[in-house]
Design an enzyme around this catalytic site. Structure first.
Site, mmCIF file in Angstrom:
data_model
loop_
_atom_site.group_PDB
_atom_site.id
_atom_site.type_symbol
_atom_site.label_atom_id
_atom_site.label_comp_id
_atom_site.label_asym_id
_atom_site.label_seq_id
_atom_site.Cartn_x
_atom_site.Cartn_y
_atom_site.Cartn_z
ATOM 1 N N SER A 1 17.236 -11.559 0.002
ATOM 2 C CA SER A 1 16.221 -12.392 0.653
ATOM 3 C C SER A 1 15.996 -13.717 -0.085
ATOM 4 O O SER A 1 15.399 -14.637 0.467
ATOM 5 C CB SER A 1 14.901 -11.630 0.746
ATOM 6 O OG SER A 1 14.405 -11.352 -0.551
ATOM 7 N N HIS A 2 16.437 -13.826 -1.328
ATOM 8 C CA HIS A 2 16.340 -15.092 -2.048
ATOM 9 C C HIS A 2 17.714 -15.643 -2.421
ATOM 10 O O HIS A 2 17.822 -16.533 -3.255
ATOM 11 C CB HIS A 2 15.470 -14.949 -3.298
ATOM 12 C CG HIS A 2 14.016 -14.885 -2.957
ATOM 13 N ND1 HIS A 2 13.357 -13.698 -2.775
ATOM 14 C CD2 HIS A 2 13.111 -15.864 -2.708
ATOM 15 C CE1 HIS A 2 12.096 -13.953 -2.456
ATOM 16 N NE2 HIS A 2 11.922 -15.246 -2.406
ATOM 17 N N ALA B 1 5.368 -10.942 -3.931
ATOM 18 C CA ALA B 1 4.558 -11.705 -2.991
ATOM 19 C C ALA B 1 3.198 -11.031 -2.907
ATOM 20 O O ALA B 1 3.097 -9.801 -2.969
ATOM 21 C CB ALA B 1 5.220 -11.715 -1.623
ATOM 22 N N GLY C 1 10.726 -13.065 4.034
ATOM 23 C CA GLY C 1 12.163 -12.953 4.264
ATOM 24 C C GLY C 1 12.554 -11.576 4.783
ATOM 25 O O GLY C 1 13.444 -11.451 5.629
ATOM 26 N N GLU C 2 11.862 -10.547 4.280
ATOM 27 C CA GLU C 2 12.159 -9.181 4.709
ATOM 28 C C GLU C 2 11.803 -8.984 6.183
ATOM 29 O O GLU C 2 12.518 -8.300 6.930
ATOM 30 C CB GLU C 2 11.346 -8.214 3.834
ATOM 31 C CG GLU C 2 12.068 -6.929 3.492
ATOM 32 C CD GLU C 2 11.202 -6.040 2.595
ATOM 33 O OE1 GLU C 2 10.903 -4.912 3.000
ATOM 34 O OE2 GLU C 2 10.818 -6.509 1.501
ATOM 35 N N HIS D 1 -8.294 -6.089 -0.071
ATOM 36 C CA HIS D 1 -9.064 -7.247 -0.570
ATOM 37 C C HIS D 1 -8.617 -7.678 -1.963
ATOM 38 O O HIS D 1 -8.809 -8.827 -2.344
ATOM 39 C CB HIS D 1 -10.565 -6.935 -0.548
ATOM 40 C CG HIS D 1 -10.997 -5.949 -1.583
ATOM 41 N ND1 HIS D 1 -10.870 -4.585 -1.423
ATOM 42 C CD2 HIS D 1 -11.536 -6.125 -2.816
ATOM 43 C CE1 HIS D 1 -11.331 -3.980 -2.502
ATOM 44 N NE2 HIS D 1 -11.738 -4.877 -3.361
#
Lengths: 338, 338
Positions: free
Chosen positions: B47-48, B177, B184-185, B226
């Protein structure tokens, strides 16, 4: 639910101070330690209010805490100061730390303070609130005793390891445990025969359960799966390994070796980083920028921001007093000799 | 699943560099930008990896990214440096930032670097790996484009806002993240016709869904409720407000105003804090302490540590090459003129 009584904050302060002095604190330590409990009660955070007094008293009586400690700050590098706590209850050492780190953060832009050999049992937001009110930002973290199973594992190893962040201007502060659920909440569920919140922990075989007794025998879970687990690990490194202080697992072994498993906080470290937003390149703009950001955020329907509940409670509780379980209030008054 | 082909890392590097140069990068920018994609592919982080190339190319072609930028570091306070990115793709600016902050962290104990006016689209762990290898600890964070609904809300406002931490000695690094799932996933799930992970996000009505298209139209959720939302907010403040850079919502408005909603990364800031464990008071002990801590942690049955999968993948992929979707590889080669 146990019966509660409404107590004026000044009375909580008076009783807590007297109880701490009777258990061995000098005036400075008693005032600082009572203050963090009173501020928690003021904001409706019962779990860090008078609820903590019996633990503080136990750690003074067992000799683990030094009620007459005089924490000292020593510069260690241009941007790092170390506060030697001398086994103080943390609140007085955290005052010394704030006083030492604030001018350093203004001079350097960013600075860290390692608070070592203290017994931390209070809310982290209370430790950074003063810095934020003075226009600084701050991170703060501390380890505890092993109660959380790392991601994938089923035995307690990490502490509940809280993390706090504050940013001035709007005086935004959050403070959360990296455990999914506060340990006190699970203990209260066990006492009241209620299930623990979903995701709170696992039994001794590592199976997720909502049986609070099974979780207390097994392990709490980190919040947010492997990400919360990673943060808990970070805190073991920053508040333990980095500053030569016990990790959660080491703190538990030390308590056992010394025979001071008294229910109070263990000896350990706190790591605080303070920074001055005026030194990051937007001194003229950041306050208005923060204001616009929070205005836009607060306008989102349904949004809930950390700290808002505390701020709402503050005025009401200052007026009406705090709700304290009668049994706890009676215990505090007995300890104070009142 | 789309068909994949095994490509040697050297070939990925060659093709990515050529494509970047053809889209307007000078050699220095092309080398730095290709490097972060190759390192992601090397560690199995598709993804990167090359997956990011089309976005980089789009932002170069739209004129949003300056392929010939020469980022410059300027001291701002004894512990703070600022890297002016001149709208560079972030990788070259991050190299400049590491070079500037490392000696400052050693001299001060702790130092911060604000990287401004860059387009960040890579994995944060790649940005701190070099510092950690050189014996420093680091925090790193950046905002993005609004894709995550704050706790309680249902519209995107926070970016996926990644947070990375590294600690030397054992070279421990995590990077996640603050969104429950990497964007990306979700994009890859949409591309491949697979459901998104549970908890990844909500549809436009705020209802939880696993339909990746519905989430991309609605909002991603923060990880851990939260608490993850609070961290995402912290990152908006640190990588945006503090350093005079756009928050995620502001970045999106800027893209719209400039007509550069090209699918590539937005202009924005990165905030990195580096510290030298030798300057915190346990220079003689912290390495052995870290070793003992990780040994005990790794001995827990079932435990999974961040970065372990990457390290395992590394040797195999260096030998076998990376699995790249054929369509992506063909697109990259066309862009490279190969």
């Amino acid at each position: 639910m146990s019966e509660t009584v409404r107590i004026a904050l000044a009375d909580i302060d008076r009783v807590a101070r007297a109880a701490l002095v009777r258990a061995g604190c000098d005036e400075a330590n008693a005032i600082a330690t009572s203050d963090v409990m009173v501020r928690a009660e003021r904001d409706g955070c019962a779990s860090h209010g008078l609820f903590r007094l019996p633990g503080y008293l136990a750690s003074l009586r067992s000799g683990k805490a030094n009620g007459r400690a005089a924490p000292v700050a020593r510069a260690h590098a241009p941007g790092v100061v170390r506060v030697e706590g001398d086994n103080a209850l943390a609140p007085l050492a955290m005052q010394v730390a704030r006083t030492a780190v604030a001018p350093l953060a203004r001079a350097q832009g960013i600075a860290a303070v390692a608070i070592v050999d203290v017994l931390h049992f209070s809310a982290l937001w209370a430790d950074i609130e003063g810095l934020v009110a003075d226009g600084l930002g701050a991170f703060c973290m501390t380890a505890y005793l092993p109660s959380v199973a790392p991601a994938g594992a089923k035995t307690p190893f990490f502490g509940t390891n809280p993390f706090a962040f504050g940013f001035p201007g709007e005086a935004f502060i959050f403070d959360f445990a990296t455990a999914a659920t506060a340990r006190g909440e699970i203990q209260i569920a066990a006492r009241d025969g209620r299930p623990a919140p979903a995701g709170a922990g696992v039994d001794t075989d590592g199976r997720p359960t909502r049986d609070p007794h099974a979780i207390l025998a097994g392990a709490q879970s980190p919040f947010g799966g492997h990400k919360g687990s990673a943060l808990a690990l970070m805190i073991e490194l920053m508040a333990g390994v980095l500053i030569g202080q016990p990790t959660s697992a080491e703190a538990a072994r030390e308590e056992k070796a010394l025979g001071v498993c008294d229910g109070g906080p263990p000896r350990g470290g706190v790591l605080m980083i303070a920074f001055d937003p005026d030194r990051f390149g937007d001194a003229a703009g950041w306050r208005a920028h923060a204001g616009a950001f929070f205005a836009e955020l607060r306008a989102l329907p349904g949004v809930r921001l950390p700290g808002d509940r505390r701020r709402l409670e503050r005025a009401r509780i200052a007026r009406e007093g705090a709700a304290v379980p009668r049994a706890l209030w009676d215990e505090a008054r007995r300890a104070a000799g009142h």
